[in-house]
Design a protein around this motif. Structure first.
Motif, PDB file in Angstrom:
ATOM      1  N   MET A 301      40.645  23.684  89.505  1.00 48.09           N
ATOM      2  CA  MET A 301      40.071  23.387  88.223  1.00 48.09           C
ATOM      3  C   MET A 301      40.910  24.084  87.093  1.00 48.09           C
ATOM      4  SD  MET A 301      36.281  22.203  90.186  1.00 48.09           S
ATOM      5  CE  MET A 301      35.951  22.057  88.640  1.00 48.09           C
ATOM      6  N   ALA A 302      41.049  25.273  87.586  1.00 48.64           N
ATOM      7  CA  ALA A 302      41.089  26.341  86.688  1.00 48.64           C
ATOM      8  C   ALA A 302      42.698  25.963  85.945  1.00 48.64           C
ATOM      9  CB  ALA A 302      40.692  27.823  87.599  1.00 48.64           C
ATOM     10  N   SER A 303      43.120  25.766  87.303  1.00 45.81           N
ATOM     11  CA  SER A 303      44.738  25.577  86.970  1.00 45.81           C
ATOM     12  C   SER A 303      45.139  24.667  85.750  1.00 45.81           C
ATOM     13  CB  SER A 303      45.445  25.705  88.139  1.00 45.81           C
ATOM     14  OG  SER A 303      45.935  26.224  89.263  1.00 45.81           O
ATOM     15  N   ILE A 304      43.857  23.153  85.997  1.00 48.77           N
ATOM     16  CA  ILE A 304      43.506  21.645  85.102  1.00 48.77           C
ATOM     17  C   ILE A 304      43.407  22.557  83.939  1.00 48.77           C
ATOM     18  CG2 ILE A 304      43.470  19.666  84.856  1.00 48.77           C
ATOM     19  CD1 ILE A 304      42.462  19.467  87.480  1.00 48.77           C
ATOM     20  N   PHE A 305      42.206  23.532  83.662  1.00 49.54           N
ATOM     21  CA  PHE A 305      41.978  23.783  82.349  1.00 49.54           C
ATOM     22  C   PHE A 305      41.888  24.392  81.589  1.00 49.54           C
ATOM     23  CE2 PHE A 305      38.523  20.908  84.901  1.00 49.54           C
ATOM     24  CZ  PHE A 305      38.236  20.218  83.361  1.00 49.54           C
ATOM     25  N   ILE A 306      43.264  25.476  82.258  1.00 45.23           N
ATOM     26  CA  ILE A 306      43.870  26.176  81.282  1.00 45.23           C
ATOM     27  C   ILE A 306      44.531  25.994  80.557  1.00 45.23           C
ATOM     28  CG2 ILE A 306      45.609  28.606  82.036  1.00 45.23           C
ATOM     29  CD1 ILE A 306      44.595  29.265  84.215  1.00 45.23           C
ATOM     30  N   PRO A 307      45.142  24.883  80.907  1.00 43.95           N
ATOM     31  CA  PRO A 307      46.086  23.899  79.679  1.00 43.95           C
ATOM     32  C   PRO A 307      45.581  23.679  78.088  1.00 43.95           C
ATOM     33  CG  PRO A 307      46.703  23.614  81.757  1.00 43.95           C
ATOM     34  CD  PRO A 307      45.670  24.576  81.396  1.00 43.95           C
ATOM     35  N   LEU A 308      44.717  23.135  78.547  1.00 42.34           N
ATOM     36  CA  LEU A 308      43.432  22.542  77.776  1.00 42.34           C
ATOM     37  C   LEU A 308      43.228  23.881  77.174  1.00 42.34           C
ATOM     38  CD1 LEU A 308      42.307  19.448  80.556  1.00 42.34           C
ATOM     39  CD2 LEU A 308      44.477  19.572  79.598  1.00 42.34           C
ATOM     40  N   THR A 309      42.695  24.350  78.107  1.00 38.97           N
ATOM     41  CA  THR A 309      42.195  25.279  77.060  1.00 38.97           C
ATOM     42  C   THR A 309      42.892  25.760  76.075  1.00 38.97           C
ATOM     43  OG1 THR A 309      40.112  25.921  78.726  1.00 38.97           O
ATOM     44  CG2 THR A 309      40.483  27.682  77.226  1.00 38.97           C
ATOM     45  N   PHE A 310      44.148  26.006  76.521  1.00 34.45           N
ATOM     46  CA  PHE A 310      44.966  26.853  75.263  1.00 34.45           C
ATOM     47  C   PHE A 310      45.183  25.599  74.697  1.00 34.45           C
ATOM     48  CE2 PHE A 310      49.438  27.296  73.706  1.00 34.45           C
ATOM     49  CZ  PHE A 310      49.390  28.187  73.881  1.00 34.45           C
ATOM     50  N   ILE A 311      45.572  24.856  74.601  1.00 36.56           N
ATOM     51  CA  ILE A 311      45.627  23.809  73.119  1.00 36.56           C
ATOM     52  C   ILE A 311      44.364  24.176  72.702  1.00 36.56           C
ATOM     53  CG2 ILE A 311      45.562  21.149  72.599  1.00 36.56           C
ATOM     54  CD1 ILE A 311      47.535  21.080  75.596  1.00 36.56           C
ATOM     55  N   ALA A 312      42.841  23.840  73.314  1.00 39.60           N
ATOM     56  CA  ALA A 312      41.857  23.784  72.093  1.00 39.60           C
ATOM     57  C   ALA A 312      41.945  24.913  71.625  1.00 39.60           C
ATOM     58  CB  ALA A 312      41.087  23.152  73.397  1.00 39.60           C
ATOM     59  N   GLY A 313      42.427  25.405  72.111  1.00 41.81           N
ATOM     60  CA  GLY A 313      42.543  27.775  71.608  1.00 41.81           C
ATOM     61  C   GLY A 313      43.063  27.294  70.182  1.00 41.81           C
ATOM     62  N   VAL A 314      44.337  27.283  70.197  1.00 44.90           N
ATOM     63  CA  VAL A 314      45.036  26.689  69.448  1.00 44.90           C
ATOM     64  C   VAL A 314      44.972  26.358  68.089  1.00 44.90           C
ATOM     65  CG1 VAL A 314      47.091  25.959  68.871  1.00 44.90           C
ATOM     66  CG2 VAL A 314      47.452  27.149  70.870  1.00 44.90           C
ATOM     67  N   TYR A 315      43.915  24.772  68.032  1.00 37.27           N
ATOM     68  CA  TYR A 315      44.197  23.992  66.780  1.00 37.27           C
ATOM     69  C   TYR A 315      42.817  24.098  66.946  1.00 37.27           C
ATOM     70  CZ  TYR A 315      48.427  22.096  67.715  1.00 37.27           C
ATOM     71  OH  TYR A 315      49.390  21.713  67.666  1.00 37.27           O
ATOM     72  N   GLY A 316      42.232  25.145  67.758  1.00 38.20           N
ATOM     73  CA  GLY A 316      40.925  26.076  66.755  1.00 38.20           C
ATOM     74  C   GLY A 316      40.406  27.077  66.429  1.00 38.20           C
ATOM     75  N   MET A 317      41.829  27.439  65.266  1.00 40.66           N
ATOM     76  CA  MET A 317      41.584  28.682  64.869  1.00 40.66           C
ATOM     77  C   MET A 317      41.539  28.195  63.577  1.00 40.66           C
ATOM     78  SD  MET A 317      44.904  30.214  66.896  1.00 40.66           S
ATOM     79  CE  MET A 317      46.402  29.623  66.364  1.00 40.66           C
ATOM     80  N   ASN A 318      41.497  29.147  62.729  1.00 37.06           N
ATOM     81  CA  ASN A 318      40.619  28.997  61.407  1.00 37.06           C
ATOM     82  C   ASN A 318      41.799  28.506  59.979  1.00 37.06           C
ATOM     83  OD1 ASN A 318      38.237  27.999  62.356  1.00 37.06           O
ATOM     84  ND2 ASN A 318      37.510  29.878  62.199  1.00 37.06           N
ATOM     85  N   PHE A 319      42.925  29.089  60.733  1.00 33.96           N
ATOM     86  CA  PHE A 319      44.074  28.931  59.665  1.00 33.96           C
ATOM     87  C   PHE A 319      44.642  27.454  58.898  1.00 33.96           C
ATOM     88  CE2 PHE A 319      45.291  31.744  63.092  1.00 33.96           C
ATOM     89  CZ  PHE A 319      45.292  32.856  62.512  1.00 33.96           C
ATOM     90  N   GLN A 320      44.429  28.270  57.473  1.00 33.49           N
ATOM     91  CA  GLN A 320      44.531  26.653  56.646  1.00 33.49           C
ATOM     92  C   GLN A 320      45.428  26.366  56.735  1.00 33.49           C
ATOM     93  OE1 GLN A 320      43.707  27.989  52.814  1.00 33.49           O
ATOM     94  NE2 GLN A 320      41.486  29.206  52.795  1.00 33.49           N
ATOM     95  N   HIS A 321      47.272  26.689  57.192  1.00 31.33           N
ATOM     96  CA  HIS A 321      48.469  26.333  57.325  1.00 31.33           C
ATOM     97  C   HIS A 321      48.911  25.628  58.290  1.00 31.33           C
ATOM     98  CE1 HIS A 321      48.303  26.995  52.794  1.00 31.33           C
ATOM     99  NE2 HIS A 321      48.185  28.568  53.456  1.00 31.33           N
TER     100      HIS A 321
END
Length: 355
Positions: A301-321
């Motif tokens: 379960m952790a192996s499945i959600f690690i990449p998903l969490t990574f993607i969600a984390g990247v696009y959850g950052m508050n950078f403007q550009h």
């Protein structure tokens, strides 16, 4: 050391050797005496009111079996011992229920101690001490409480079955010891069934929360049985090698038969003892396997959600550009990528047979 053993040992501390002190816990048992006096042609069975009623049988030409229940009646046992000229150390050992099986040879009699085993109503093993005094034409037996395994012997004496009515007191002692040893088989059979049932339970995977406690109880039971039975081999060996006239040479063959039965019992005890130790290993292995299965599922379960969490984390950052944030279909693209990764990992784990 258990509290019970400490309590029993304290009763003996500071006592003069030969002091007749009952070390058991049951102090309300009534004194019960019975006598079988028989020859090949006649048999008399009596329930005696007092110890003095047994004195008449000592010098008869017939064979006499006097059975005494109630070791807490020390005074009465001392009266009997005085009449039959029993050594004070013998009387001490009779009422000291912590004795190990043994045999002592005296000039006019032989003293034997062994353990009678049986299961009570709660399916717990009860170990009761039984003492025998073999004289020229009599056998005295001492039991802690009522109830024993000698009913078959009583019936043989009453009905003149077998050889007991045609032979001497040494054969009577053999039949009594044989009855106790034969009863060991029943105890071992019940114990073996317990072990096999628990083994099946472990293999089937239906393990209860108190499984470790059950294994410890089985260990205690097998050790208690072993402690009661193993020293009896030495007793029978000494009977085989004895030079007293109280046991005739033709009766020795019967005692050897008991020894053969005892060897069979002790072999079963050793087997069950090894099985109990194996049960603990099996139990720990099963628990470990279950834990590994849980860890395996959590890891997948952790192996499945690690990449998903990574993607969600990247696009959850508050950078403007961030170019993808301005995309009209960016949200749907991210979901599609995450779903593809999820399905792809599931397919990969299935192919590897990890799921």
């Amino acid at each position: 050391m258990s509290r019970k053993r400490v309590y029993r040992s304290k009763k003996k501390l500071g006592q003069i050797p030969g002091s007749v002190v009952y070390t058991g816990e049951r102090t309300t048992n009534k004194l019960f005496l019975e006598a079988f006096d028989y020859t090949s042609k006649n048999c008399t069975e009596k329930e005696l009111d007092t110890v003095e009623d047994s004195f008449e049988f000592k010098h008869t030409d017939s064979v006499t079996w006097i059975n005494i229940n109630g070791l807490n009646h020390v005074t009465e046992i001392e009266k009997l011992g005085k009449h039959y000229d029993l050594h004070p150390l013998v009387l001490e050992d009779i009422v000291n229920i912590a004795q190990r099986p043994k045999i002592d040879e005296y000039e006019d009699y032989i003293f034997v101690v062994l353990k009678m085993l049986y299961y009570d109503k709660s399916q717990h093993i009860v170990s009761e001490q039984v003492s025998f005094v073999l004289g020229k034409n009599y056998v005295l037996s001492f039991q802690e409480s009522e109830g024993d395994v000698f009913d078959a012997v009583r019936n043989r004496i009453r009905q003149a079955k077998g050889r007991v009515r045609n032979l001497q007191a040494d054969y009577l002692l053999y039949t009594l010891i044989d009855a106790i040893v034969d009863h060991y088989f029943g105890v071992i059979e019940v114990l073996g069934d317990k072990i096999e049932d628990f083994e099946t339970e472990i293999f089937s995977g239906h393990i209860e929360d108190d499984a470790s406690r059950k294994i410890q109880e089985l260990k205690r039971e097998i050790l208690r049985v072993r402690r009661a039975i193993f020293p009896l081999r030495e007793v029978l060996n000494r009977i085989d090698k004895n030079e007293t006239d109280l046991i005739q040479q033709k009766t020795i063959t019967y005692y050897r038969d008991i020894y053969d039965h005892l060897i069979q019992v002790t072999e079963n005890i050793d087997i069950y003892r090894e099985m109990i130790w194996s049960l603990m290993d099996m139990y720990m292995t099963t628990i470990s396997n279950k834990m590994n299965e849980v860890m395996k599922v959590l890891t997948i379960m952790a192996s499945i959600f690690i990449p998903l969490t990574f993607i969600a984390g990247v696009y959850g950052m508050n950078f403007q550009h961030m170019p993808e944030l301005q995309s009209k279909y960016g949200y749907y693209i991210v979901w599609a990528v995450m779903i593809v990764i999820f399905v792809g990992l599931i397919y990969y784990f299935k192919r590897k047979k990890w799921l």
